[in-house]
Write a protein that holds these residues in place. Structure first.
Motif, PDB file in Angstrom:
ATOM      1  N   ARG A 298       0.827  -1.214   0.000  1.00  0.00           N
ATOM      2  CA  ARG A 298       0.000   0.000   0.000  1.00  0.00           C
ATOM      3  C   ARG A 298       0.858   1.260   0.000  1.00  0.00           C
ATOM      4  O   ARG A 298       0.479   2.290  -0.582  1.00  0.00           O
ATOM      5  N   ASP A 299       2.034   1.191   0.614  1.00  0.00           N
ATOM      6  CA  ASP A 299       2.969   2.328   0.528  1.00  0.00           C
ATOM      7  C   ASP A 299       3.358   2.573  -0.926  1.00  0.00           C
ATOM      8  O   ASP A 299       3.457   3.721  -1.374  1.00  0.00           O
ATOM      9  N   MET A 300       3.579   1.494  -1.676  1.00  0.00           N
ATOM     10  CA  MET A 300       3.952   1.616  -3.089  1.00  0.00           C
ATOM     11  C   MET A 300       2.830   2.281  -3.888  1.00  0.00           C
ATOM     12  O   MET A 300       3.082   3.169  -4.716  1.00  0.00           O
ATOM     13  N   LEU A 301       1.574   1.862  -3.629  1.00  0.00           N
ATOM     14  CA  LEU A 301       0.448   2.480  -4.334  1.00  0.00           C
ATOM     15  C   LEU A 301       0.400   3.978  -4.064  1.00  0.00           C
ATOM     16  O   LEU A 301       0.145   4.784  -4.971  1.00  0.00           O
ATOM     17  N   GLU A 302       0.648   4.347  -2.831  1.00  0.00           N
ATOM     18  CA  GLU A 302       0.570   5.752  -2.441  1.00  0.00           C
ATOM     19  C   GLU A 302       1.702   6.566  -3.057  1.00  0.00           C
ATOM     20  O   GLU A 302       1.520   7.724  -3.439  1.00  0.00           O
ATOM     21  N   ASP A 303       2.878   5.938  -3.201  1.00  0.00           N
ATOM     22  CA  ASP A 303       4.058   6.656  -3.702  1.00  0.00           C
ATOM     23  C   ASP A 303       4.096   6.767  -5.221  1.00  0.00           C
ATOM     24  O   ASP A 303       4.672   7.697  -5.773  1.00  0.00           O
ATOM     25  N   TRP A 304       3.512   5.782  -5.942  1.00  0.00           N
ATOM     26  CA  TRP A 304       3.768   5.703  -7.388  1.00  0.00           C
ATOM     27  C   TRP A 304       2.488   5.611  -8.212  1.00  0.00           C
ATOM     28  O   TRP A 304       2.444   4.965  -9.244  1.00  0.00           O
ATOM     29  N   SER A 305       1.430   6.251  -7.819  1.00  0.00           N
ATOM     30  CA  SER A 305       0.187   6.216  -8.576  1.00  0.00           C
ATOM     31  C   SER A 305       0.332   6.972  -9.903  1.00  0.00           C
ATOM     32  O   SER A 305       1.019   7.997  -9.991  1.00  0.00           O
ATOM     33  N   VAL A 306      -0.309   6.458 -10.964  1.00  0.00           N
ATOM     34  CA  VAL A 306      -0.334   7.138 -12.264  1.00  0.00           C
ATOM     35  C   VAL A 306      -1.626   7.949 -12.345  1.00  0.00           C
ATOM     36  O   VAL A 306      -2.717   7.387 -12.218  1.00  0.00           O
ATOM     37  N   PRO A 307      -1.547   9.262 -12.570  1.00  0.00           N
ATOM     38  CA  PRO A 307      -2.749  10.117 -12.503  1.00  0.00           C
ATOM     39  C   PRO A 307      -3.613  10.040 -13.770  1.00  0.00           C
ATOM     40  O   PRO A 307      -3.657  10.978 -14.565  1.00  0.00           O
ATOM     41  N   ASN A 308      -4.299   8.933 -13.955  1.00  0.00           N
ATOM     42  CA  ASN A 308      -5.258   8.812 -15.059  1.00  0.00           C
ATOM     43  C   ASN A 308      -6.365   7.852 -14.627  1.00  0.00           C
ATOM     44  O   ASN A 308      -6.389   7.391 -13.482  1.00  0.00           O
ATOM     45  N   ASP A 309      -7.292   7.539 -15.540  1.00  0.00           N
ATOM     46  CA  ASP A 309      -8.411   6.654 -15.179  1.00  0.00           C
ATOM     47  C   ASP A 309      -8.179   5.233 -15.683  1.00  0.00           C
ATOM     48  O   ASP A 309      -9.099   4.553 -16.128  1.00  0.00           O
ATOM     49  N   PHE A 310      -6.921   4.777 -15.628  1.00  0.00           N
ATOM     50  CA  PHE A 310      -6.539   3.407 -15.935  1.00  0.00           C
ATOM     51  C   PHE A 310      -6.214   2.686 -14.630  1.00  0.00           C
ATOM     52  O   PHE A 310      -5.850   3.309 -13.636  1.00  0.00           O
ATOM     53  N   VAL A 311      -6.328   1.360 -14.637  1.00  0.00           N
ATOM     54  CA  VAL A 311      -5.938   0.568 -13.466  1.00  0.00           C
ATOM     55  C   VAL A 311      -4.420   0.435 -13.443  1.00  0.00           C
ATOM     56  O   VAL A 311      -3.798   0.027 -14.427  1.00  0.00           O
ATOM     57  N   ASP A 312      -3.798   0.778 -12.312  1.00  0.00           N
ATOM     58  CA  ASP A 312      -2.345   0.628 -12.142  1.00  0.00           C
ATOM     59  C   ASP A 312      -2.012  -0.828 -11.830  1.00  0.00           C
ATOM     60  O   ASP A 312      -2.544  -1.401 -10.865  1.00  0.00           O
ATOM     61  N   ILE A 313      -1.133  -1.415 -12.623  1.00  0.00           N
ATOM     62  CA  ILE A 313      -0.705  -2.801 -12.422  1.00  0.00           C
ATOM     63  C   ILE A 313       0.807  -2.794 -12.207  1.00  0.00           C
ATOM     64  O   ILE A 313       1.575  -2.535 -13.132  1.00  0.00           O
ATOM     65  N   TYR A 314       1.229  -3.081 -10.975  1.00  0.00           N
ATOM     66  CA  TYR A 314       2.643  -3.084 -10.622  1.00  0.00           C
ATOM     67  C   TYR A 314       3.176  -4.508 -10.750  1.00  0.00           C
ATOM     68  O   TYR A 314       2.742  -5.409 -10.022  1.00  0.00           O
ATOM     69  N   VAL A 315       4.103  -4.724 -11.686  1.00  0.00           N
ATOM     70  CA  VAL A 315       4.695  -6.045 -11.876  1.00  0.00           C
ATOM     71  C   VAL A 315       6.036  -6.035 -11.149  1.00  0.00           C
ATOM     72  O   VAL A 315       6.990  -5.376 -11.575  1.00  0.00           O
ATOM     73  N   VAL A 316       6.085  -6.746 -10.018  1.00  0.00           N
ATOM     74  CA  VAL A 316       7.248  -6.708  -9.127  1.00  0.00           C
ATOM     75  C   VAL A 316       8.035  -8.011  -9.239  1.00  0.00           C
ATOM     76  O   VAL A 316       7.567  -8.999  -9.797  1.00  0.00           O
ATOM     77  N   ARG A 317       9.233  -7.972  -8.676  1.00  0.00           N
ATOM     78  CA  ARG A 317      10.065  -9.183  -8.722  1.00  0.00           C
ATOM     79  C   ARG A 317       9.452 -10.303  -7.904  1.00  0.00           C
ATOM     80  O   ARG A 317       9.483 -11.459  -8.287  1.00  0.00           O
ATOM     81  N   GLN A 318       8.843  -9.945  -6.769  1.00  0.00           N
ATOM     82  CA  GLN A 318       8.235 -10.993  -5.931  1.00  0.00           C
ATOM     83  C   GLN A 318       7.220 -10.386  -4.975  1.00  0.00           C
ATOM     84  O   GLN A 318       7.448  -9.322  -4.397  1.00  0.00           O
TER      85      GLN A 318
END
Length: 513
Positions: free
Chosen positions: A394-414
């Motif tokens: 949730r910290d990541m969502l708060e820090d790196w949100s993309v300001p548009n009306d698309f769903v943010d999908i974070y592909v992480v190492r693990q």
């Protein structure tokens, strides 16, 4: 004056062989041991310099490091090395590969057939089980076959009997072989099932590559205040002789199915001669423009389903027809955010997974209206490359949100907590950005292939991202066979049912195309 739909374009499309009909099918392999006696043969057949092959043989286990040094800043060398290692193995590696899957001739509707699976096995442990997952116009099903000694020598025939025949249309076979030591290999082969009668017309959404039942799109065009309906038509011929067709094409849009209310109808001449080869297919594309005031526009605006029917006549007088449900489609935008550095092949695999995700969604009348690409390097991503807790997610969502009306999908190492390999911020997720619930995370499913190249598992990753998007759109877990929303990654499949589609319908990020 009343408005009417018109045929906007009509053209022929490239035709794939009926026995290899999928543009995303696995490529046949030519696999050979990487040894000194094979140097010249490998250089010739793989289009690689003999010097590179000699270096590969001499380097032994140190070859991955040597290869990286050689290819640094030299794309032409990297291309050669990729070809070499996609088709060779070091002595002692004991690889297991399906090298090709071929049906025993054209697959005809309603008739038994056999898939021939050829494989390379460098280990003493034999292949013991074949499993084929079949995708077609109905529910997927699986065929399993235990291999006897004859099947342990590089070839096995998988039988589809009278109870496993298929109807006319595209079918996809996801084949997996298992070895006695637990190793496995996978291969995908698509075919077009030809009619045994022997002439048929099939309709599909324009550009769709997946199997199953899905609708043609009614896309709204704001600039012209009209809806555009695009379809592909496939004429399939199960006879050993070619067939010519008359150019006249008749079309109808029905509300409530044929026999209900005829909304609109018309006819046009195909712009060129249509000839369907022996045991083959012919493909074409056409689109309908339906302006405001037309019957099709009015039905689409009310979000009602229509049935599109096409009718053609062969030169010998035979009449063939095909039909497809046509409706307005929902569209979803996604931001793919790579968290951490990705290798070249990992990048390719990630967007192959996005393509596969698009196909999964389009089977349930949802498409992608946009895919934005974002990269957070290892330096920028910091500790977010591995998510060790929900709070960190949730910290990541708060820090790196993309300001548009698309769903943010974070592909992480693990994703490294609670046994999860993906996580959604909320169910459903919000229609706004900038908080601790506006996005989803997915483990990138990394592995290293036999050539030492870092890869991503395209099949698992596409369904994992789709599963988390499903939660974001408000879909809970659903433990039905092959459903995308099954809780266990190993059990889920690509299926979303109509009730799930309707449940996702109200989300603010889903718009009409």
């Amino acid at each position: 004056m009343a408005a009417f739909s018109t045929v906007r374009t009509a053209r022929n499309l490239p035709v794939l062989p009926a026995t290899a009909f999928g543009s995303l099918d696995s490529e046949p392999l030519l696999i050979t041991a990487l040894t000194e006696p094979n140097i010249q043969e490998l250089a010739t057949t793989r289009r690689v310099s003999a010097d590179l092959v000699e270096r590969a043989v001499a380097a032994g286990d140190a070859w991955p490091k040597v290869a990286r040094d050689l290819a640094h800043g030299k794309p032409e060398i990297l291309e050669q090395l990729t070809r070499l290692y996609a088709s060779t193995y070091r002595v002692g590696d004991n690889p297991f590969h399906i090298v090709d899957v071929v049906p025993d001739g054209p697959v005809l509707s309603g008739r038994p057939f056999q898939l021939r699976v050829e494989y390379a096995n460098a280990a003493e442990a034999p292949a013991v089980l074949a499993r084929v997952r079949v995708g077609w116009a109905g529910e997927t099903f699986t065929v399993e076959q235990v291999l006897d000694e004859r099947g342990g020598e590089g070839r096995v025939g998988i039988d589809f009997d009278d109870e496993r025949t298929l109807p006319v249309g595209q079918a996809q076979f996801d084949v997996r072989l298992y070895r006695a030591d637990g190793s496995s290999s996978a291969f995908t082969r698509s075919v077009f099932v030809l009619p045994s009668n022997p002439l048929a017309l099939s309709l599909s959404p324009a550009g769709a590559r997946v199997t199953g039942t899905w609708s043609a799109r009614g896309d709204y065009l704001p600039g012209t205040d009209a809806f555009l309906t695009e379809v592909e038509l496939t004429i399939s011929n199960g006879d050993a002789l070619g067939v010519g067709m008359r150019r006249r094409v008749e079309w109808e849009f029905w509300d409530g199915g044929v026999g209900g209310t005829l909304v609109e109808s018309g006819a046009f001449d195909w712009p060129s001669v249509i000839t369907v080869g022996a045991n083959g297919v012919w493909r074409g594309f056409l689109s309908f423009t339906s302006p405001r005031g037309s019957g099709v526009f009015n039905n689409y605006e009310r979000k009602e389903d229509l049935l599109l029917v096409l009718r053609l006549v062969a030169s010998d007088g035979r009449v063939i027809s095909g039909q497809i449900t046509s409706r307005v489609m929902l569209a979803l935008g996604i931001n793919i955010i790579k968290v951490g550095n990705f290798g070249t092949q990992e990048h390719v695999d990630l967007y192959a997974a996005v393509d596969a995700l698009r196909q999964i969604l389009e089977r349930r009348d949802i498409t992608l209206r946009g895919v934005n690409r974002h990269i957070l390097s290892d330096t920028l991503a910091g500790g977010y490359t591995i998510l060790d807790s929900e709070d960190e997610f949730r910290d990541m969502l708060e820090d790196w949100s993309v300001p548009n009306d698309f769903v943010d999908i974070y592909v992480v190492r693990q994703v490294n907590w609670g046994g999860f390999n993906g996580y959604a911020g909320d169910e459903p997720g919000p229609n706004t950005k900038g908080g601790r619930t506006d996005g989803v995370a997915a483990d990138r499913t990394g592995f290293t292939d036999a050539s030492g190249t870092p890869r991503l598992n395209v099949g698992i990753l596409s369904q994992l991202i789709g599963h988390e998007i499903g939660h974001y759109l408000g879909l809970p877990h659903q433990e039905t066979t092959d459903n995308l929303m099954r809780s266990n990654t190993g059990d889920r499949g690509p299926v979303l049912d109509y009730d799930q589609y309707r449940k996702a319908f109200p989300h603010g990020y889903l718009v009409f195309t």
